[in-house]
Design a protein around this motif. Structure first.
Motif, PDB file in Angstrom:
ATOM      1  N   SER A   1       0.823  -1.227  -0.124  1.00  0.00           N
ATOM      2  CA  SER A   1      -0.194  -0.082   0.049  1.00  0.00           C
ATOM      3  C   SER A   1       0.804   1.086  -0.023  1.00  0.00           C
ATOM      4  O   SER A   1       2.027   0.996   0.440  1.00  0.00           O
ATOM      5  N   THR A   2       0.301   2.445  -0.424  1.00  0.00           N
ATOM      6  CA  THR A   2       0.989   3.615  -0.498  1.00  0.00           C
ATOM      7  C   THR A   2       1.224   4.130   0.901  1.00  0.00           C
ATOM      8  O   THR A   2       0.531   4.196   1.788  1.00  0.00           O
ATOM      9  N   ARG A   3       2.537   4.569   1.010  1.00  0.00           N
ATOM     10  CA  ARG A   3       3.000   5.404   2.138  1.00  0.00           C
ATOM     11  C   ARG A   3       3.550   6.517   1.708  1.00  0.00           C
ATOM     12  O   ARG A   3       4.145   6.713   0.660  1.00  0.00           O
ATOM     13  N   TYR A   4       3.724   7.601   2.700  1.00  0.00           N
ATOM     14  CA  TYR A   4       4.604   8.957   2.759  1.00  0.00           C
ATOM     15  C   TYR A   4       6.259   8.493   2.275  1.00  0.00           C
ATOM     16  O   TYR A   4       6.441   7.546   3.096  1.00  0.00           O
ATOM     17  N   LEU A   5       6.777   9.242   1.443  1.00  0.00           N
ATOM     18  CA  LEU A   5       8.132   8.956   1.111  1.00  0.00           C
ATOM     19  C   LEU A   5       8.982   9.521   2.309  1.00  0.00           C
ATOM     20  O   LEU A   5      10.059   8.858   2.060  1.00  0.00           O
ATOM     21  N   GLY A   6       8.513  10.326   2.828  1.00  0.00           N
ATOM     22  CA  GLY A   6       9.681  10.955   3.803  1.00  0.00           C
ATOM     23  C   GLY A   6       9.292  11.064   5.378  1.00  0.00           C
ATOM     24  O   GLY A   6       8.279  10.456   5.577  1.00  0.00           O
ATOM     25  N   ASP A   7       9.874  11.806   6.120  1.00  0.00           N
ATOM     26  CA  ASP A   7       9.716  11.748   7.478  1.00  0.00           C
ATOM     27  C   ASP A   7       8.641  13.014   7.754  1.00  0.00           C
ATOM     28  O   ASP A   7       8.137  13.720   7.075  1.00  0.00           O
ATOM     29  N   PRO A   8       7.957  12.829   9.083  1.00  0.00           N
ATOM     30  CA  PRO A   8       7.161  13.867   9.372  1.00  0.00           C
ATOM     31  C   PRO A   8       7.584  15.275   9.902  1.00  0.00           C
ATOM     32  O   PRO A   8       6.413  15.910  10.508  1.00  0.00           O
ATOM     33  N   ASN A   9       8.744  15.598   9.590  1.00  0.00           N
ATOM     34  CA  ASN A   9       9.177  16.870  10.077  1.00  0.00           C
ATOM     35  C   ASN A   9       8.604  17.683   8.953  1.00  0.00           C
ATOM     36  O   ASN A   9       9.148  17.635   7.723  1.00  0.00           O
ATOM     37  N   ASP A  10       8.526  19.034   9.456  1.00  0.00           N
ATOM     38  CA  ASP A  10       8.137  19.859   8.490  1.00  0.00           C
ATOM     39  C   ASP A  10       9.378  21.095   8.591  1.00  0.00           C
ATOM     40  O   ASP A  10       9.389  21.533   9.753  1.00  0.00           O
ATOM     41  N   LEU A  11      10.103  21.365   7.624  1.00  0.00           N
ATOM     42  CA  LEU A  11      11.074  22.280   7.716  1.00  0.00           C
ATOM     43  C   LEU A  11      10.995  23.387   6.912  1.00  0.00           C
ATOM     44  O   LEU A  11      10.762  23.293   5.718  1.00  0.00           O
ATOM     45  N   TYR A  12      11.535  24.676   7.434  1.00  0.00           N
ATOM     46  CA  TYR A  12      11.470  26.088   6.993  1.00  0.00           C
ATOM     47  C   TYR A  12      12.564  26.840   6.975  1.00  0.00           C
ATOM     48  O   TYR A  12      12.834  27.166   8.368  1.00  0.00           O
ATOM     49  N   VAL A  13      12.832  27.374   5.938  1.00  0.00           N
ATOM     50  CA  VAL A  13      14.297  28.044   6.163  1.00  0.00           C
ATOM     51  C   VAL A  13      14.365  29.384   5.309  1.00  0.00           C
ATOM     52  O   VAL A  13      13.774  29.293   4.093  1.00  0.00           O
ATOM     53  N   ARG A  14      14.408  30.769   5.830  1.00  0.00           N
ATOM     54  CA  ARG A  14      14.272  31.803   5.113  1.00  0.00           C
ATOM     55  C   ARG A  14      15.506  32.629   5.594  1.00  0.00           C
ATOM     56  O   ARG A  14      15.868  32.754   6.757  1.00  0.00           O
ATOM     57  N   PHE A  15      16.223  33.165   4.612  1.00  0.00           N
ATOM     58  CA  PHE A  15      17.234  34.089   4.522  1.00  0.00           C
ATOM     59  C   PHE A  15      16.834  35.255   3.742  1.00  0.00           C
ATOM     60  O   PHE A  15      16.652  35.291   2.526  1.00  0.00           O
ATOM     61  N   ARG A  16      17.083  36.292   4.606  1.00  0.00           N
ATOM     62  CA  ARG A  16      16.680  37.754   3.879  1.00  0.00           C
ATOM     63  C   ARG A  16      17.586  39.075   4.047  1.00  0.00           C
ATOM     64  O   ARG A  16      17.647  39.188   5.604  1.00  0.00           O
ATOM     65  N   ILE A  17      18.084  39.889   3.531  1.00  0.00           N
ATOM     66  CA  ILE A  17      18.535  41.217   3.570  1.00  0.00           C
ATOM     67  C   ILE A  17      17.742  42.266   2.903  1.00  0.00           C
ATOM     68  O   ILE A  17      17.483  42.046   1.670  1.00  0.00           O
ATOM     69  N   GLN A  18      17.509  43.243   3.389  1.00  0.00           N
ATOM     70  CA  GLN A  18      16.380  44.242   2.919  1.00  0.00           C
ATOM     71  C   GLN A  18      16.780  45.607   3.679  1.00  0.00           C
ATOM     72  O   GLN A  18      17.200  45.821   4.701  1.00  0.00           O
ATOM     73  N   HIS A  19      16.465  46.622   2.669  1.00  0.00           N
ATOM     74  CA  HIS A  19      16.436  47.806   3.160  1.00  0.00           C
ATOM     75  C   HIS A  19      15.179  48.591   2.788  1.00  0.00           C
ATOM     76  O   HIS A  19      15.179  48.538   1.459  1.00  0.00           O
ATOM     77  N   ALA A  20      14.553  49.368   3.511  1.00  0.00           N
ATOM     78  CA  ALA A  20      13.280  50.094   2.909  1.00  0.00           C
ATOM     79  C   ALA A  20      13.596  51.010   1.515  1.00  0.00           C
ATOM     80  O   ALA A  20      14.248  51.575   1.632  1.00  0.00           O
ATOM     81  N   ARG A  21      12.752  50.442   0.725  1.00  0.00           N
ATOM     82  CA  ARG A  21      12.971  51.243  -0.625  1.00  0.00           C
ATOM     83  C   ARG A  21      14.144  51.340  -1.501  1.00  0.00           C
ATOM     84  O   ARG A  21      14.388  52.187  -1.903  1.00  0.00           O
ATOM     85  N   ASP A  22      15.098  50.287  -1.013  1.00  0.00           N
ATOM     86  CA  ASP A  22      16.473  50.279  -1.494  1.00  0.00           C
ATOM     87  C   ASP A  22      16.711  49.021  -2.042  1.00  0.00           C
ATOM     88  O   ASP A  22      16.836  49.025  -3.351  1.00  0.00           O
ATOM     89  N   PHE A  23      16.464  48.029  -1.482  1.00  0.00           N
ATOM     90  CA  PHE A  23      16.653  46.808  -2.158  1.00  0.00           C
ATOM     91  C   PHE A  23      16.174  45.698  -1.075  1.00  0.00           C
ATOM     92  O   PHE A  23      15.898  45.551  -0.069  1.00  0.00           O
ATOM     93  N   SER A  24      16.106  44.328  -1.635  1.00  0.00           N
ATOM     94  CA  SER A  24      15.736  43.236  -1.085  1.00  0.00           C
ATOM     95  C   SER A  24      16.080  41.998  -1.690  1.00  0.00           C
ATOM     96  O   SER A  24      15.930  41.751  -2.921  1.00  0.00           O
ATOM     97  N   LEU A  25      16.784  41.130  -0.827  1.00  0.00           N
ATOM     98  CA  LEU A  25      17.328  39.815  -1.406  1.00  0.00           C
ATOM     99  C   LEU A  25      16.916  38.677  -0.569  1.00  0.00           C
ATOM    100  O   LEU A  25      17.204  38.802   0.803  1.00  0.00           O
ATOM    101  N   GLY A  26      16.392  37.479  -0.789  1.00  0.00           N
ATOM    102  CA  GLY A  26      16.097  36.478   0.015  1.00  0.00           C
ATOM    103  C   GLY A  26      16.019  35.155  -0.755  1.00  0.00           C
ATOM    104  O   GLY A  26      15.926  34.851  -2.021  1.00  0.00           O
ATOM    105  N   ILE A  27      15.880  34.221   0.266  1.00  0.00           N
ATOM    106  CA  ILE A  27      15.759  32.696  -0.168  1.00  0.00           C
ATOM    107  C   ILE A  27      15.013  32.024   0.897  1.00  0.00           C
ATOM    108  O   ILE A  27      15.051  32.266   1.806  1.00  0.00           O
TER     109      ILE A  27
END
Length: 702
Positions: A174-200
């Motif tokens: 029978s079908t089962r999930y391929l991965g583990d039960p962990n939910d992972l989230y990563v955000r990297f961001r550099i920003q200056h108001a009305r100048d620039f924004s860089l993010g992953i």
């Protein structure tokens, strides 16, 4: 000269004679996520994309508007000012010139202390853009607003999808999930108001496999998003590379993936603002552009271009034409972003979607804007949905285009707006309305819309009763009355009809909805309100198994009531008590539901604890209760509860120093009417569900 001299003395008096809201230099406030959710999303349901809404609000907060340069459109985008307040601000600026300090907001007629406190996170007096003569690279490397955020979530009871597979009679597993039960989230961001924004942004949902596989475009995390946005580069207002979204006009063509729609804020939220191109930073895997978006400013003219080529999840099938030739077509496109099983994984990045779009806008004055939108969309395979009785007029084909004209006009205290569009299918869509301050105590809004059953616009999010602006006509009226400083009444009435069939409604239908909210706030520390909402819609009758005419429909009536009391004892302790109730009347049967909850928040300089205990009891799923919950930083939680049980959670926040802050949340739901939860691979063989969320935010340069 005399006016400006008098204003200088007034400003001196406001700052130094006790009528002070802030320290000597007003600090840059952050969005109070909870208060925004309570104010804008008080009517909660599963159709609202809360994460996308908050992301756009967060972008507005990250790039505050210059209060001395903002026009009506920019001021209205915050949803915090009434038409009368915006008109007063523009009049004040025209008479006295630019504001010299944010303290001066107190001198503008019709601006109260609460309004000023709410709008501070979204405004600035200083010049925007490059604050120094340093190069862009050096500004990015030295920017204080640079952070790394890591979040982990997990449900601790075992779901069926993570158990050992069963063996069928034919020997297959029978079908089962391929991965583990962990939910992972990563955000990297550099920003200056009305100048620039860089993010992953990186994201792996529970059940998804953490692997490196070029064939399925999985590189560790299942979802990868990136952006680089530069503001105010010569005559370019914005240039965005990578993932971005756009909002122009009233959302018929470019809707930025969200719509506030109907709620307890019955007047300002019905009108959208042309906030333009914004970087995309959410983890939702659909509803954004990937490529380049740019806006060029030349005097009163503004033009934008959008070029996107993005993967889309979906399923395909082979169709035969009249010559018995086989043709691969898209049978469905998926927006869930889940790739937990072999079947779900087989949908990942199966198709490509190309978008070419444009916007042209002209500001005749600060009172009148006109513009046009156009978006051309092409899939690499024809999209032909599996036919059903209600989707006969849905989009079918390989390419689509949609264009529109829109306007925004400010006349005294009236803000008129509208947009009208046409798609390749010759289906039309239109929305027109206005918001106004009839007096200092009364604000009013009206919206009329008409969307043909064959109006196709993939990135729209205009004002509508349905999820998408299609197959609908309606008229909305909203009012806000503030008879005294302590009392406020909000109400709206919306009448709508659907000329063609809809999901679970196999006949033309109509409906109506009204809401009334009475609020009492004698001080900043106490708020009480009563809210009642009633909705009437048509729905197919349940199949009784008896011989009858097919597709009979009847009216389902839902009434939701909320009583709330909030009290801040002091700067450290906050209490909220709330009672939610509902009644559903369908097929001559009435069912009920209720929820009682108590919130307690206690905090000091470096830490804060927030807890809730709630009990709920509903007769069926139609009576489910929605309750906004506190969560870790920049995370939404608006779960629905049905059945009988208890819900409780505890959220802790601790700042180790100016750089490192940690959040930990423990939540559990215990049911008393069942021994298993959910269904399919999500089934938990227990009467309780426990979830933890852990988040770390590290500021690189503080």
């Amino acid at each position: 000269m005399g006016l400006k001299l008098g204003r200088s003395f007034l400003l001196f008096f406001l700052i130094f004679q006790g009528f002070q809201l802030f320290a000597q230099t007003p600090p840059k406030e952050s969005i109070d996520l909870e208060s925004f959710a309570e104010r804008l999303f008080s009517v909660q349901d599963e159709d609202l994309d809360y994460e996308s809404i908050y992301e756009v609000l967060f972008q507005l907060n990250s790039n505050p508007i210059n209060i001395n340069q903002a026009n009506t459109e920019a001021l209205q985008a915050t949803y915090l000012l009434s038409p009368l307040q915006i008109s007063s601000l523009l009049t004040y600026r025209s008479e006295f010139g630019d504001l010299l300090s944010l303290y001066e907001l107190q001198a503008i007629p019709n601006f109260d202390l609460q309004t000023i406190q709410q709008i501070l996170p979204f405004i600035t007096l200083g010049t925007s853009g490059n604050p120094s003569n340093k190069s862009l690279i050096n500004r990015i490397l030295e920017e204080e607003q640079a952070y790394l955020l890591v979040r982990h979530r997990r449900v601790w009871e075992e779901r069926r999808g993570f158990s050992e597979p069963d063996t069928a009679k034919n020997g297959s597993l029978s079908t089962r999930y391929l991965g583990d039960p962990n939910d992972l989230y990563v955000r990297f961001r550099i920003q200056h108001a009305r100048d620039f924004s860089l993010g992953i942004t990186l994201d792996k949902d529970a059940g998804e496999e953490f692997t490196w596989d070029n064939k399925t475009k999985r590189y560790g995390f299942n979802f990868f998003s990136f952006h680089f946005t530069k503001f105010q580069f010569r005559k370019w207002k914005v240039i965005s590379l990578g993932d971005f979204q756009a909002q122009f006009g009233q959302g018929l063509v470019f809707g930025a993936g969200y719509s506030l729609g109907k709620g307890a804020e019955t007047v300002p939220t019905v009108r959208k603002s042309s906030v333009g191109i914004l970087p995309y930073t959410a983890a939702l895997e659909a509803g954004f552009f990937r490529g380049i978006g740019a806006t060029y400013q030349a005097g009163k003219w503004q033009s934008s271009i959008i070029a996107s080529h993005a993967p889309r999840d979906g399923r395909s099938e082979l169709n035969r034409d009249t010559l018995s030739n086989e043709l691969e077509v898209i049978s469905s496109l998926s927006q869930s972003g889940l790739h937990r099983t072999p079947s779900e994984l087989s949908t990942k990045n199966q198709f490509r979607e190309m978008n070419l779009g444009s916007n042209i806008q002209y500001d005749f004055s600060r009172k009148l804007q006109v513009g046009s939108n156009f978006l051309f969309t092409k899939f690499d395979n024809p999209w032909i949905k599996s036919p059903t009785i209600y989707n006969r007029f849905d989009f079918a084909g390989k390419q689509n285009w949609v264009g529109s004209l829109y306007f925004n006009f400010n006349w005294k205290n009236f803000f008129l707006f509208g947009e009208s569009g046409l798609s390749k299918s010759k289906g039309a869509g239109s929305v027109f309305g206005f918001i106004t301050s009839l007096s200092k105590q009364v604000d009013f809004s009206l919206v009329w819309r008409k969307y043909d059953r064959n109006f196709h616009s993939f990135y729209s999010n205009a004002f509508s009763e349905g999820t998408n602006p299609i197959n609908e006509q309606g008229l909305y009226m909203g009012i806000q009355i503030t008879p005294t400083k302590t009392w406020k009444i909000n109400a709206y009435y919306d009448a709508f009809k659907f000329p063609w069939l809809r999901y679970r409604v196999y006949a033309p239908s109509d409906g109506s909805e009204w809401l009334t909210r009475i609020s009492y706030q004698p001080s900043k520390t106490l708020l009480a309100f009563l809210q009642v909402r009633t909705e009437k819609k048509d729905r197919n009758f349940s199949d009784s198994g008896e011989a009858q005419l097919p597709y009979q429909i009847g009216t389902i009536s839902k009434t939701n009531t909320m009583i709330s009391l909030e009290y801040r004892i002091n700067s450290q302790v906050f209490l909220r008590s709330r009672i939610l109730g509902s009644q559903v009347d369908f097929e001559n049967k009435k069912s009920n539901g209720f929820m009682i909850l108590q919130d307690v928040q206690y905090g000091k300089e470096k830490w804060r604890m927030t807890g809730r205990v709630a009990m709920f009891d509903t007769d069926d799923y139609d009576n489910r209760q929605y309750a906004f919950e506190n969560n870790v930083l920049w995370t939404f939680s608006v779960p629905a509860f049905s059945g009988q049980g208890m819900r409780y959670y505890l959220l802790g926040q601790y700042s180790f120093n100016s750089q490192l802050t940690a959040y930990l949340r423990f939540a559990r739901t215990v049911y008393t009417d069942r021994e298993s939860i959910s269904s399919g691979l999500q089934t938990i063989e227990s009467n309780h569900q426990t979830e933890t969320t852990f988040l770390l935010r590290y500021m690189l340069h503080q």
